[in-house]
Enzyme design. Structure first.
Site, PDB file in Angstrom:
ATOM      1  N   ASP A   9       0.654  -1.179   0.071  1.00  0.00           N
ATOM      2  CA  ASP A   9      -0.153   0.014   0.124  1.00  0.00           C
ATOM      3  C   ASP A   9       0.989   1.201  -0.056  1.00  0.00           C
ATOM      4  O   ASP A   9       2.026   1.265   0.366  1.00  0.00           O
ATOM      5  CB  ASP A   9      -1.035  -0.171   1.215  1.00  0.00           C
ATOM      6  CG  ASP A   9      -2.260   1.039   0.935  1.00  0.00           C
ATOM      7  OD1 ASP A   9      -2.588   1.359  -0.129  1.00  0.00           O
ATOM      8  OD2 ASP A   9      -2.815   1.086   1.856  1.00  0.00           O
ATOM      9  N   GLY A  10       0.184   2.121  -0.691  1.00  0.00           N
ATOM     10  CA  GLY A  10       0.962   3.693  -0.434  1.00  0.00           C
ATOM     11  C   GLY A  10       0.113   4.538   0.097  1.00  0.00           C
ATOM     12  O   GLY A  10      -1.189   4.319   0.140  1.00  0.00           O
ATOM     13  N   GLU A  47       2.735   3.842  -4.103  1.00  0.00           N
ATOM     14  CA  GLU A  47       2.053   2.537  -4.493  1.00  0.00           C
ATOM     15  C   GLU A  47       3.155   1.733  -5.129  1.00  0.00           C
ATOM     16  O   GLU A  47       3.499   0.360  -5.002  1.00  0.00           O
ATOM     17  CB  GLU A  47       0.853   2.714  -5.334  1.00  0.00           C
ATOM     18  CG  GLU A  47      -0.356   3.155  -4.517  1.00  0.00           C
ATOM     19  CD  GLU A  47      -1.157   2.438  -3.546  1.00  0.00           C
ATOM     20  OE1 GLU A  47      -0.610   1.272  -3.315  1.00  0.00           O
ATOM     21  OE2 GLU A  47      -2.057   2.962  -2.985  1.00  0.00           O
ATOM     22  N   ASP A  69      -4.447  -2.561  -3.433  1.00  0.00           N
ATOM     23  CA  ASP A  69      -5.700  -1.965  -3.656  1.00  0.00           C
ATOM     24  C   ASP A  69      -5.679  -0.874  -4.671  1.00  0.00           C
ATOM     25  O   ASP A  69      -6.338  -0.069  -4.915  1.00  0.00           O
ATOM     26  CB  ASP A  69      -6.310  -1.245  -2.285  1.00  0.00           C
ATOM     27  CG  ASP A  69      -5.439  -0.093  -1.775  1.00  0.00           C
ATOM     28  OD1 ASP A  69      -4.020   0.068  -2.264  1.00  0.00           O
ATOM     29  OD2 ASP A  69      -5.426   0.180  -0.492  1.00  0.00           O
ATOM     30  N   HIS A 124      -9.239  -0.249   2.348  1.00  0.00           N
ATOM     31  CA  HIS A 124      -9.932   0.222   3.563  1.00  0.00           C
ATOM     32  C   HIS A 124     -11.512  -0.727   3.629  1.00  0.00           C
ATOM     33  O   HIS A 124     -12.501  -0.283   4.047  1.00  0.00           O
ATOM     34  CB  HIS A 124     -10.581   1.847   3.518  1.00  0.00           C
ATOM     35  CG  HIS A 124      -9.271   2.692   3.162  1.00  0.00           C
ATOM     36  ND1 HIS A 124      -8.292   2.856   3.917  1.00  0.00           N
ATOM     37  CD2 HIS A 124      -8.881   3.048   1.654  1.00  0.00           C
ATOM     38  CE1 HIS A 124      -7.362   3.765   3.385  1.00  0.00           C
ATOM     39  NE2 HIS A 124      -7.795   3.733   2.359  1.00  0.00           N
ATOM     40  N   ASP A 134      -1.713  -0.319   5.291  1.00  0.00           N
ATOM     41  CA  ASP A 134      -2.286   0.986   5.234  1.00  0.00           C
ATOM     42  C   ASP A 134      -1.599   1.841   6.303  1.00  0.00           C
ATOM     43  O   ASP A 134      -1.211   2.943   6.418  1.00  0.00           O
ATOM     44  CB  ASP A 134      -3.911   1.168   5.093  1.00  0.00           C
ATOM     45  CG  ASP A 134      -4.330   2.619   5.345  1.00  0.00           C
ATOM     46  OD1 ASP A 134      -3.906   3.350   4.306  1.00  0.00           O
ATOM     47  OD2 ASP A 134      -4.974   2.885   6.319  1.00  0.00           O
TER      48      ASP A 134
END
Length: 143
Positions: A9-10, A47, A69, A124, A134
């Site tokens: 994740d970023g 990301e 994501d 999320h 995250d």
């Protein structure tokens, strides 16, 4: 080949602005968490950096499932955008330079070492390791 599962994740405060990236690597009973940040970046760069840093952490060629994501990353490989970009001299179909070319090229080089499959996860949501990434990425954003 060893099989490794990676979640990435970023995160970015403002876009552009300070950002963070994170990855969780799983192999058998082993788990490794990686994260880092940049003072001035974009969400897409973070990301991409997360996937790059995760693949760079692998010590030998592996079969890898990357859970992300980021539609930006997953769609690039599912829809073969990178093939068109390379064929067109790193120009988009709109005749503009591909953004983040430097990171895409690093990622493509790493992908030649490994068998990589990208899996889209909903951000999320209730995906535990995506949520952990995250959390790590947000914690890595420089203050």
């Amino acid at each position: 080949m060893k099989e490794v599962i990676i979640y990435t994740d970023g995160a970015c405060s403002y876009n552009p602005g300070p950002g963070g990236w994170a990855a969780v690597l799983l192999y058998g009973n082993h788990r490794k968490e990686l994260s880092g940040g940049d003072k001035e970046t974009t969400n897409n760069r973070m990301e991409l950096t997360a996937v790059i840093k995760a693949l760079e952490a692998l010590k030998e060629p592996c079969r890898v499932k990357v859970h992300s994501d980021s539609a930006y990353i997953v769609n690039c490989f599912r829809q073969k955008w990178h093939v068109k970009w390379e064929k067109n001299g790193w120009m988009t179909s709109g005749k503009k330079p591909v953004e983040n070319k430097d990171l895409w090229q690093r990622l493509l080089t790493l992908m030649k070492k490994h068998e990589v499959e990208f899996i889209k996860v909903k951000g999320h949501s209730d995906v535990e390791l995506n949520n952990r990434c995250d959390e790590l990425a947000r914690a890595a954003v420089p203050k």
